[in-house]
Design a protein around this motif. Structure first.
Motif, short mmCIF file in Angstrom:
data_model
loop_
_atom_site.label_atom_id
_atom_site.label_comp_id
_atom_site.label_asym_id
_atom_site.label_seq_id
_atom_site.Cartn_x
_atom_site.Cartn_y
_atom_site.Cartn_z
N UNK A 206 0.83 -1.21 0.00
CA UNK A 206 0.00 0.00 0.00
C UNK A 206 0.86 1.26 0.00
N UNK A 207 1.99 1.19 0.70
CA UNK A 207 2.89 2.35 0.74
C UNK A 207 3.51 2.58 -0.63
N UNK A 208 3.93 1.50 -1.27
CA UNK A 208 4.53 1.62 -2.60
C UNK A 208 3.53 2.21 -3.58
N UNK A 209 2.29 1.74 -3.51
CA UNK A 209 1.26 2.25 -4.43
C UNK A 209 0.98 3.72 -4.17
N UNK A 210 1.00 4.14 -2.91
CA UNK A 210 0.66 5.52 -2.59
C UNK A 210 1.71 6.51 -3.09
N UNK A 211 2.99 6.13 -3.00
CA UNK A 211 4.04 7.05 -3.43
C UNK A 211 4.24 7.01 -4.94
N UNK A 212 3.62 6.05 -5.62
CA UNK A 212 3.78 5.94 -7.07
C UNK A 212 2.44 6.02 -7.79
N UNK A 243 -1.31 -6.23 -8.97
CA UNK A 243 -2.00 -5.85 -7.74
C UNK A 243 -1.80 -4.38 -7.43
N UNK A 244 -0.59 -3.88 -7.64
CA UNK A 244 -0.31 -2.46 -7.40
C UNK A 244 -1.08 -1.58 -8.37
N UNK A 245 -1.20 -2.02 -9.62
CA UNK A 245 -1.98 -1.26 -10.61
C UNK A 245 -3.44 -1.21 -10.19
#
Length: 303
Positions: A206-212, A243-245
């Motif tokens: 979730x952190x990775x997705x939020x910053x990107x 999943x990140x997308x």
């Protein structure tokens, strides 16, 4: 951020999994390279990867594309090419292309993101790999290879190195060479796995997705930089990216994350320390980060 017992468990599990997997993989690939060197003359490898008029670069790119190596298992193959005195530029093309364009990652890419995205990814990664290998050779970066990287591992065939060597089976001789290679890189391998596992277990997706996300103008370079220490196998990077997308990461950032993580994991960079001097490692990272960021922005612009 509070580190929970679940995070610690995930970190330890990932460390154990990667330590076993990469150790077995490194030994298997190194042994296979030794077997190939036993039957394929060094001059033949050198001829294939030293073709004139740019053919050698293209061949090296497609050779990398058909070999199912991750970024770490490419290293023992690269050592074999160095000892065979293959062309520097073509070796670098192979080093860039092999983990990014192997059949596993291309197949998963097509299934997950479709043919159009896959073709864009393949053409861009192949083109940058070939161009980077050509430019690095023309700029004389071969001088940043450590002298010991060209040397074959020394093995003792008798009770001691000073005694008369006893005849040994060639398969056992290849194993001695393989084990000697592994002992040299084992500290680097374990250090890279430890750091990568810690990041894997502690930093949530979730952190990775939020910053990107698309709202972040620096999403693509951030994703590319995050991808390098976040060691992910080819089998896992595509599902994770999907999943990140789904969580809101733009496809340009996803492309950058895939190239960063698959093309230059922290473990690979640490392993390369046994082959390259610092300036060559910096050049390697610049190429992978440039490829990741370039692919992300170009995809975002085109599609």
């Amino acid at each position: 951020m509070t580190i929970t017992s679940e995070m610690i468990e995930q970190t330890l599990s990932m460390f154990a999994f990667l330590a076993v997997e990469l150790t077995l993989l490194f030994l298997a690939i190194s042994y296979l390279v030794g077997v190939l060197q036993e039957y394929i003359p060094a001059s033949k490898i050198q001829a294939i990867l030293s073709a004139k008029k740019g053919k050698g670069y293209i061949i090296a790119g497609f050779l990398g594309a058909i070999t199912p190596f991750c970024s770490c298992s490419t290293i023992p193959f690269l050592k074999g090419l160095l000892r065979a005195k293959a062309g520097f530029g073509t070796m670098m093309v192979f080093l860039f292309a092999s983990p990014l364009l192997n059949p596993i990652i291309i197949g998963l890419f097509a299934v997950t993101f479709g043919i159009k995205v896959t073709v864009f990814y393949f053409v861009f990664a192949m083109g940058v790999s070939v161009l980077a290998g050509y430019l690095l050779e023309k700029l004389g970066f071969e001088r940043y290879i450590k002298a010991e990287a060209y040397e074959a591992p020394k093995t003792c065939c008798g009770s001691s190195c000073g005694s008369r060597p006893k005849p040994i089976n060639k398969w056992y001789r290849i194993w001695l060479s393989t084990w000697s290679d592994f002992k040299k890189v084992m500290p680097y391998l374990l250090l890279g796995i430890a750091v990568g596992s810690l990041i894997y277990g502690v930093i949530p997706t979730e952190f990775i997705a939020s910053v990107a996300s698309d709202n972040n103008p620096f999403a693509i370079p951030v994703a590319a930089v995050i991808g390098i220490p976040l060691y992910i196998r080819a089998e896992a990077v595509i599902p994770l990216s999907a999943a990140l997308a789904a969580k809101g990461m733009g496809l340009g950032a996803v492309m950058a994350l895939i190239i960063g993580s698959a093309g230059a994991s922290l473990t690979e960079v640490i392993l390369l320390k046994s082959i390259f001097k610092n300036k060559m490692i910096i050049a390697f990272l610049v190429v992978i980060l440039g490829m990741a960021v370039g692919a992300g922005y170009l995809y975002q612009w085109l599609f």
